[in-house]
Design an enzyme around this catalytic site. Structure first.
Site, PDB file in Angstrom:
ATOM      1  CG  MET A  31      -1.898  -1.186   1.208  1.00 20.99           C
ATOM      2  SD  MET A  31      -3.388  -0.891   2.158  1.00 20.99           S
ATOM      3  CE  MET A  31      -2.704  -0.615   3.775  1.00 20.99           C
ATOM      4  N   GLY A  32       2.158   1.082  -0.302  1.00 25.69           N
ATOM      5  CA  GLY A  32       3.026   2.252  -0.414  1.00 25.69           C
ATOM      6  C   GLY A  32       3.496   2.801   0.918  1.00 25.69           C
ATOM      7  CE1 TYR A  33       4.700   8.686   3.795  1.00 20.87           C
ATOM      8  CE2 TYR A  33       5.308   7.375   5.705  1.00 20.87           C
ATOM      9  CZ  TYR A  33       5.246   8.589   5.053  1.00 20.87           C
ATOM     10  OH  TYR A  33       5.742   9.712   5.653  1.00 20.87           O
ATOM     11  CD  GLU A  36      15.845  -1.826   4.729  1.00 22.61           C
ATOM     12  OE1 GLU A  36      16.363  -2.884   4.336  1.00 22.61           O
ATOM     13  OE2 GLU A  36      15.904  -0.751   4.084  1.00 22.61           O
ATOM     14  CG  HIS A  38       6.980  -1.825   2.119  1.00 18.15           C
ATOM     15  ND1 HIS A  38       6.903  -0.726   2.935  1.00 18.15           N
ATOM     16  CD2 HIS A  38       5.735  -2.374   2.106  1.00 18.15           C
ATOM     17  CE1 HIS A  38       5.661  -0.605   3.400  1.00 18.15           C
ATOM     18  NE2 HIS A  38       4.937  -1.592   2.919  1.00 18.15           N
ATOM     19  CD  GLN A  62      -6.122  -3.773   2.362  1.00 15.96           C
ATOM     20  OE1 GLN A  62      -6.037  -4.279   1.238  1.00 15.96           O
ATOM     21  NE2 GLN A  62      -5.134  -3.837   3.236  1.00 15.96           N
ATOM     22  CE  LYS A 150       3.767  -4.479  11.953  1.00 21.18           C
ATOM     23  NZ  LYS A 150       2.881  -3.750  11.082  1.00 21.18           N
TER      24      LYS A 150
HETATM   25  P1  AMP Z   1       1.499  -2.787   3.497  1.00 22.44           P
HETATM   26  O1  AMP Z   1       2.069  -1.760   2.573  1.00 22.44           O
HETATM   27  O2  AMP Z   1       1.452  -2.366   4.939  1.00 22.44           O
HETATM   28  O3  AMP Z   1       0.207  -3.383   3.008  1.00 22.44           O
HETATM   29  O4  AMP Z   1       2.529  -3.980   3.491  1.00 22.44           O
HETATM   30  C1  AMP Z   1       2.923  -4.586   2.285  1.00 22.44           C
HETATM   31  C2  AMP Z   1       3.714  -5.823   2.593  1.00 22.44           C
HETATM   32  O5  AMP Z   1       4.864  -5.451   3.363  1.00 22.44           O
HETATM   33  C3  AMP Z   1       2.935  -6.840   3.443  1.00 22.44           C
HETATM   34  O6  AMP Z   1       3.230  -8.143   2.978  1.00 22.44           O
HETATM   35  C4  AMP Z   1       3.475  -6.602   4.820  1.00 22.44           C
HETATM   36  O7  AMP Z   1       3.393  -7.751   5.651  1.00 22.44           O
HETATM   37  C5  AMP Z   1       4.918  -6.261   4.518  1.00 22.44           C
HETATM   38  N1  AMP Z   1       5.514  -5.555   5.646  1.00 22.44           N
HETATM   39  C6  AMP Z   1       5.052  -4.426   6.248  1.00 22.44           C
HETATM   40  N2  AMP Z   1       5.823  -4.099   7.302  1.00 22.44           N
HETATM   41  C7  AMP Z   1       6.806  -5.052   7.379  1.00 22.44           C
HETATM   42  C8  AMP Z   1       7.907  -5.285   8.257  1.00 22.44           C
HETATM   43  N3  AMP Z   1       8.168  -4.491   9.287  1.00 22.44           N
HETATM   44  N4  AMP Z   1       8.685  -6.359   8.014  1.00 22.44           N
HETATM   45  C9  AMP Z   1       8.408  -7.205   6.989  1.00 22.44           C
HETATM   46  N5  AMP Z   1       7.402  -7.030   6.118  1.00 22.44           N
HETATM   47  C10 AMP Z   1       6.603  -5.981   6.314  1.00 22.44           C
END
Ligand code: AMP
Length: 296
Positions: A31-33, A36, A38, A62, A150
């Site tokens: 979802m961006g932003y 480390e 990602h 979601q 996570k």
């Molecule tokens: P999000 O952008 O929050 O939807 O996350 C995208 C992907 O990055 C998902 O598979 C998350 O589980 C993963 N992710 C987010 N934070 C972490 C983290 N601290 N360590 C490992 N993977 C992460």
């Protein structure tokens, strides 16, 4: 690196890579932003694939009506710099209209794995995740898809979806990336005030201390583990617990209160969600009690 914004452009970019023999294709939905955490997924994708596709899409399906869809942090320019630096080949950044040109009538739902933990606090959240990830899998047709532990429940739910629906993609689960002081990286950490950020350290500390107590044989039952997690968290006055749970992983079945943790077969997960002000943070630890038991 190619940046594409429409499904048509995405299909063309993928066709070009496949024609050139640049397979397997690895996919990192986000979802961006980006941070480390990602970046670690992109790097892992690069190790296993010849073409790395990342998507950046804040998926309205979601988010609940009172959640942070509108205010979710966004910074496309920074995200693209990070994606390029880490080796992404194609970045797909669709608009909401591009992804959902008409009301979505078809949803994917993974039943019993989505009723507990974050599924209980965020009704409809996982249906939104599984629906958008299915759609993205159909568009990208990746060989591998990379997700962070996570969001461990998300990994369990997506593995089950892929298996139940015979999707031809392997879900690769990647370890949690943390700050030096233990806080799990999250795009939502940016919401925290200085004081909340300091107190949020209690999440990783509660998991670490409980895991150590289990390993030392000081905590033996699921109830004791839940109590220790909750009592460490409540040393932070700003922490408001949403849930503290100990379950089997990836089956996500609750361990009976008095049951011995060491008797659990396979892996278990200690998972928590805690609010600091308006910000809801999650963290977890997955481990194999039998291995811990063998150490003691
Ligand atoms: P999000 O952008 O929050 O939807 O996350 C995208 C992907 O990055 C998902 O598979 C998350 O589980 C993963 N992710 C987010 N934070 C972490 C983290 N601290 N360590 C490992 N993977 C992460």
């Amino acid at each position: 690196m190619r940046v594409v914004r429409t499904t048509k452009e995405l299909r063309e970019a993928l066709e070009y890579m496949r024609m050139g023999g640049h397979t397997p294709i690895g996919f990192v939905p986000t979802m961006g932003y980006l941070h480390e955490g990602h970046a670690s997924l992109i790097r892992r994708a690069g190790e296993m694939s010849s073409t790395v596709v990342m998507s950046i899409f804040v998926n309205p399906l979601q988010f609940g009506p009172n959640e942070d869809f509108a205010s979710y942090p966004r910074d496309e320019r920074r995200d693209l710099e990070l994606a390029e630096r880490e080796g992404a080949d194609i970045v797909f950044i669709p608009s909401v209209e591009e992804m959902y040109p008409q009301p979505v009538l078809t949803k994917v739902s993974v039943g019993a794995l989505t009723t507990q933990l974050c599924g209980a606090s965020r009704p409809g959240h996982f249906d939104g995740v599984t629906t958008v990830v299915s759609k993205l899998f159909h568009l990208v047709q990746p060989d591998y898809a990379f997700f962070g532990l996570k969001d461990a429940q998300q990994v369990a739910v997506l593995r089950r979806m892929v298996s139940d629906l015979s999707m031809n993609v392997e879900i690769v689960a990647c370890p949690i990336v943390r700050e030096g002081d233990g806080l799990a990286l999250s795009s939502r950490n940016v919401y925290l005030s200085g004081e909340e950020r300091t107190q949020a350290l209690v999440l990783s500390r509660s998991l670490r201390e409980t895991r150590q107590a289990i390993e030392a044989g000081k905590v033996t039952t699921a109830d004791e583990a839940r109590q220790l997690l909750a009592s460490v968290i409540s040393t932070s006055p700003l922490a408001v617990i949403d849930y503290v749970e100990i379950l089997t992983f990836p089956g996500l079945e609750a361990l009976e209160g008095g049951s011995l943790i060491s008797n659990a077969e396979g892996e278990i997960i200690m998972a928590l969600a805690v609010k600091f002000g308006r910000t809801r943070l999650i963290d977890n630890n997955v481990f194999t009690p039998k291995e811990v038991h063998a150490l003691v």
